[in-house]
Design an enzyme around this catalytic site. Structure first.
Site, mmCIF file in Angstrom:
data_model
loop_
_atom_site.group_PDB
_atom_site.id
_atom_site.type_symbol
_atom_site.label_atom_id
_atom_site.label_comp_id
_atom_site.label_asym_id
_atom_site.label_seq_id
_atom_site.Cartn_x
_atom_site.Cartn_y
_atom_site.Cartn_z
ATOM 1 N N TYR A 85 3.049 27.588 50.142
ATOM 2 C CA TYR A 85 2.116 26.614 50.296
ATOM 3 C C TYR A 85 1.655 26.318 51.556
ATOM 4 O O TYR A 85 2.339 26.521 52.647
ATOM 5 C CB TYR A 85 2.732 25.204 49.763
ATOM 6 C CG TYR A 85 2.608 25.110 48.098
ATOM 7 C CD1 TYR A 85 1.769 25.139 47.601
ATOM 8 C CD2 TYR A 85 3.872 24.963 47.644
ATOM 9 C CE1 TYR A 85 1.644 25.109 46.120
ATOM 10 C CE2 TYR A 85 3.902 24.655 46.386
ATOM 11 C CZ TYR A 85 2.795 24.877 45.527
ATOM 12 O OH TYR A 85 2.923 24.668 44.167
ATOM 13 N N LYS A 137 33.297 7.484 43.483
ATOM 14 C CA LYS A 137 31.901 6.867 43.507
ATOM 15 C C LYS A 137 30.725 7.954 43.457
ATOM 16 O O LYS A 137 31.066 9.007 43.870
ATOM 17 C CB LYS A 137 31.907 5.852 44.609
ATOM 18 C CG LYS A 137 31.760 6.637 45.888
ATOM 19 C CD LYS A 137 32.073 5.308 46.990
ATOM 20 C CE LYS A 137 31.980 6.247 48.360
ATOM 21 N NZ LYS A 137 32.851 5.543 49.432
HETATM 22 C C1 LIG Z 1 33.757 6.053 50.277
HETATM 23 C C2 LIG Z 1 35.066 5.036 50.477
HETATM 24 C C3 LIG Z 1 36.127 5.562 51.078
HETATM 25 C C4 LIG Z 1 36.340 7.197 51.372
HETATM 26 O O1 LIG Z 1 35.786 7.517 52.230
HETATM 27 P P1 LIG Z 1 35.768 8.970 53.088
HETATM 28 O O2 LIG Z 1 35.087 8.898 54.367
HETATM 29 O O3 LIG Z 1 35.051 9.790 52.046
HETATM 30 O O4 LIG Z 1 37.285 9.353 52.983
HETATM 31 C C5 LIG Z 1 37.179 4.854 51.381
HETATM 32 N N1 LIG Z 1 37.184 3.496 51.159
HETATM 33 C C6 LIG Z 1 36.028 2.893 50.636
HETATM 34 C C7 LIG Z 1 35.951 1.459 50.628
HETATM 35 C C8 LIG Z 1 34.862 3.748 50.321
HETATM 36 O O5 LIG Z 1 33.781 3.123 50.042
#
Ligand SMILES: *Cc1c(COP(=O)(O)O)cnc(C)c1O
Length: 815
Positions: free
Chosen positions: A709, A483
């Site tokens: 800046y 994702k």
């Molecule tokens: C993002 C996600 C993961 C992975 O989590 P990590 O901590 O990066 O391993 C697993 N399950 C779901 C539902 C997620 O949204």
């Protein structure tokens, strides 16, 4: 090798169905990386975990017509079969015969660390002294070693093979097929010791490799190893190396002020310059010198060879090119072996058309006609659209190449010619010896030119996945969470790589992320965690699998399925709420859910939940409660369903901290990128992401002047300030300016001074000597690490990665 099928059957006592007179020169075992189908047999290897027989069809599709398998599949016509009782034993038997009937001098390398690097170094030092064969990559197992040995052909004079074991009795079996004349034992550590009752047992097993060796070269710093070898093999020539005084080969003088290191080699001293003085490099250098001396390489040559080792970087990079091309740059070295590797790498991409730039092979004594004959055969198997040959030698053999072929004296002549920049929508491999400097072509063909890049090491991702897998049962499946553009690294590139390595599932947040992957050719099942109503049609059209987290979503989605005319059971995933309070069915909704599912034409592919605090040791009690609720509610639900969905709840830190709750699948995210909150686990993982840039300008700022800046930084003495082209628009939070954050130069941390600008920032480089414009600056990788950098930003590594702006070029590295 080169045997007829009948000969192979005689050697291995197996049965042939089909043409006994075909000759076989190569054995392929991975249907995705077949670089030539001519004289190649595909062996379907069955292991405890996997059956290679499911890839027979794809091997045949690729043009293979000889299959070695434990079973015969008569539906494939015009194929010759070698039917074996056990695929692994078959390979071992054939390899043993082949090795014993070859005339090569052999080096066998075993140990816990340093095997692969030593093998590669030895090869780099020796391949232009003797025709040399070596095991590819880290092919050292019960399967890898036999496949490596089968590469020996009659022209080879030297073979360098790596031998690795992880279980009792494995070395015994490998020694049956391979008995090296020169045995090399590197450092023995505790890796794999877990499968042995003691370190001594592990050492005993490893030492079996040297039963028939004439010379044993070993790291003598481990007292047990030292004593055992001396008592067990007292009749052989033994040479120990290491840091201890007692070793035959050791470092005599390692004064870091002096450029040179003095090595005591038995009675003589060898002096050579070193640039890297870490222990691992020095100890490997000792081993290397000792083997080279055994092969009677002169001291002068040894020094030369060690010097040029530094210069050889063995890596391939894939870069986005102009005109929608992909550029594979492998302009670091060129020999037949690395040419094969690059061609395999090329095959992993799905671009229909490809072109090749190839130079002379430098420094080989072989007969040119034979050498380039072999080169052209490898190249012709690939159906390149266009081939560009550079160099005096290779161009004489233009007639051997079947594609449209052009010849040039040097890279510049090719640049001046318009052909190369006219190529569109292809994959272009740049493969050349270093001296031809074909990286100039890369600069010409590269799309975005930025000094600031995010370099992603795909091998490290694979290492991290395999590390997590090693904690799990072999049957547990794995979903990779890609994702948010794969945590900022590039969703397609990462998914394509993972698909190639047979990941079971991919997970995205939104439908469009999944659609993009499908459009680019990803066929692995994809779960959409947050399916929005407007995207249901796209989900169905692109065969994505939604997470269903409420009755409302269930009804709406099912409506879309029916309207779409989809007439089979549509796969969905049910999310249960167990304590995170984000999305999911609560316990009291389960009966209604079951009611609602009864009449729907849906397949419940999986039932899952998510842990809120698997990385927080203090929340163990809470996590156990979540796990308990999940067990209870998922069991309740599954009992009422008529199929058996798989279950999953662990994310990366769940895998390491709550391994017992792996159920049927785990979902890896940050762990695959090499990050863990647990210090011990962190040590086992490899860093995958390197954010770097280069110094644009260095200024000497007078005492009392201000920088940047709002004049937030004022010098109190003459100060060396460097400007680097990366700013808050690239994803560096502005709040880490004014000496909150650091970056790394030459492995030294230096502070960011003044306010961070949109596209630039200034750093104080007073503490770094020899710093110059154009030097690389590490925003994060090892120093500072991603975690340290996240610390400056007062956030977590996840947010750092996903905040890096899309304008920062992503580069993907594979060794
Ligand atoms: C993002 C996600 C993961 C992975 O989590 P990590 O901590 O990066 O391993 C697993 N399950 C779901 C539902 C997620 O949204």
């Amino acid at each position: 090798m080169n045997y007829t099928i009948q000969q192979i059957a005689d050697i291995t006592d197996t049965e042939v169905i089909g043409d006994k007179y075909l000759s076989i020169k190569n054995i392929a075992f991975d249907s995705r990386i077949i670089y030539s189908t001519k004289h190649t047999a595909f062996v379907a290897i069955n292991t405890k975990k996997n059956s290679g027989e499911k890839f027979i069809e794809s091997a045949i599709d690729r043009g293979i017509n000889v299959i070695i398998s434990e079973h015969h599949y008569p539906q494939f016509e015009n194929v010759t079969w070698i039917i074996v009782k056990n695929s692994i034993e078959f390979l071992q038997k054939l390899a043993q015969f082949h090795f014993e009937h070859s005339k090569i001098q052999s080096i066998g390398i075993t140990g816990s660390n340093g095997k692969t690097i030593l093998k590669e170094w030895l090869y780099q030092c020796l391949w232009n002294e003797f025709p040399t064969v070596k095991s590819p990559k880290s092919f050292n197992s019960q399967i890898g070693l036999p496949l490596s040995l089968l590469q020996i052909n009659s022209a080879h004079q030297l073979g360098i093979f790596e031998v690795g074991i992880s279980m009792p009795d494995e070395m015994q079996r490998l020694e049956n097929i391979f008995h090296p004349q020169i045995g090399l034992l590197t450092h023995i550590g505790t890796a794999h010791a877990a499968n042995f009752t003691s370190e001594e047992d592990l050492i005993d097993e490893k030492l079996k490799l040297f039963k028939d060796s004439e010379v044993i070269i070993f790291n003598g710093d481990n007292q047990i190893v030292f004593n055992k070898i001396n008592s067990l093999y007292s009749g052989k020539k033994l040479i120990s190396y290491g840091f201890d005084e007692a070793n035959d080969v050791r470092i005599k003088n390692n004064n870091s002020k002096n450029e040179n290191v003095v090595v005591q080699y038995l009675g003589e001293e060898i002096i050579f310059p070193v640039h890297q003085r870490d222990e691992a490099t020095l100890i490997n250098a000792l081993a290397l010198i000792t083997v080279l001396k055994q092969l009677k390489i002169s001291n002068e040559k040894i020094v030369d060879k060690i010097n040029s080792l530094k210069a050889v970087e063995m890596r391939l990079e894939a870069i986005e090119g102009i005109k929608n091309n992909i550029i594979i740059n492998d302009s670091f070295n060129l020999d037949l072996d690395s040419l094969k590797t690059s061609l395999q790498f090329l095959n992993e991409y799905k671009k229909a058309k490809k072109s090749l730039v190839l130079t002379d092979i430098i420094g080989v004594n072989a007969n040119s006609k034979e050498l380039y004959g072999e080169v052209s055969e490898l190249v012709n198997d690939q159906n390149f659209d266009t081939v560009f040959l550079i160099g005096e030698k290779i161009t004489q053999f233009k007639y051997l190449f079947k594609s449209k072929t052009f010849t040039f004296i040097d890279a510049q002549e090719l640049i001046d010619n318009k052909h190369l920049t006219e190529i569109e929508n292809q994959i272009i491999l740049l493969k050349g010896a270093r001296k031809f400097q074909i990286e100039k072509l890369k600069d010409l063909l590269e799309l975005r030119k930025h000094d600031t890049v995010l370099e992603v090491n795909l091998n490290a991702i694979l290492h991290n996945i395999n590390y997590h897998k090693s904690l799990l049962k072999p049957t547990t499946k794995m979903m990779a969470m890609v994702k948010a553009n794969a945590y900022g690294l590039g969703s397609y590139e990462i998914s394509e790589f993972l698909q190639h390595h047979h990941i079971d599932y991919l997970g995205v947040a939104y439908a469009d992320e999944g659609v993009e992957l499908r459009k680019k050719g990803i066929t692995t099942p994809i779960v959409v965690m947050n399916p929005e109503q407007h995207s249901y049609d796209a989900i169905i059209q692109y065969n994505l699998e939604p997470e269903i987290y409420s009755l409302r979503v269930l009804e709406l989605f099912y409506d879309s399925v029916q309207k779409s005319g989809f007439d089979k059971k549509y796969p969905i995933h049910i999310k249960l709420e167990t304590g995170m309070h984000r999305l999911g069915f609560k316990e009291y909704e389960l009966d209604q859910l079951i009611q609602s599912l009864v009449h729907k034409n849906l397949t419940i592919q999986s039932v899952f939940s998510h842990l809120s605090s698997s990385d927080i040791p203090d929340e163990k009690e809470f996590t156990m409660k979540q796990l308990k609720i999940f067990e209870k509610n998922s069991s309740y639900l599954i009992e009422k369903l008529n199929n058996r969905p798989f279950r999953h709840i662990l994310n990366s830190s769940g895998i390491t901290n709550y391994t017992d709750y792996q159920y049927d699948l785990v979902r890896i995210g940050i762990g695959m990128l090499g990050e863990s909150s647990d210090f011990e686990i962190q040590k086992q993982l490899q860093s995958t992401v390197s954010f770097k840039t280069v110094i644009s300008q260095i200024s000497l700022v007078e005492n009392g002047e201000s920088v940047g800046y709002s004049r937030k930084y004022k010098t109190d003495h003459l100060t060396k300030i460097a400007t680097i082209p990366v700013g808050y628009a690239d994803g560096i939070p502005r709040l880490i300016g004014n000496e909150v954050g650091n970056v790394g130069i030459h492995k030294t941390l230096v502070p960011i001074v003044g306010n961070i600008c949109m596209d630039m920032m200034m750093i104080n480089v007073d503490s770094v000597s020899n710093v110059k414009e154009g030097d690389t600056v590490t925003v994060f990788n090892s120093k500072p690490s991603l975690k340290e950098f996240a610390g400056y930003c007062k956030t977590i590594t996840y947010e750092v990665l996903t905040s890096i702006s899309p304008r920062v070029k992503r580069i993907y590295i594979k060794d």
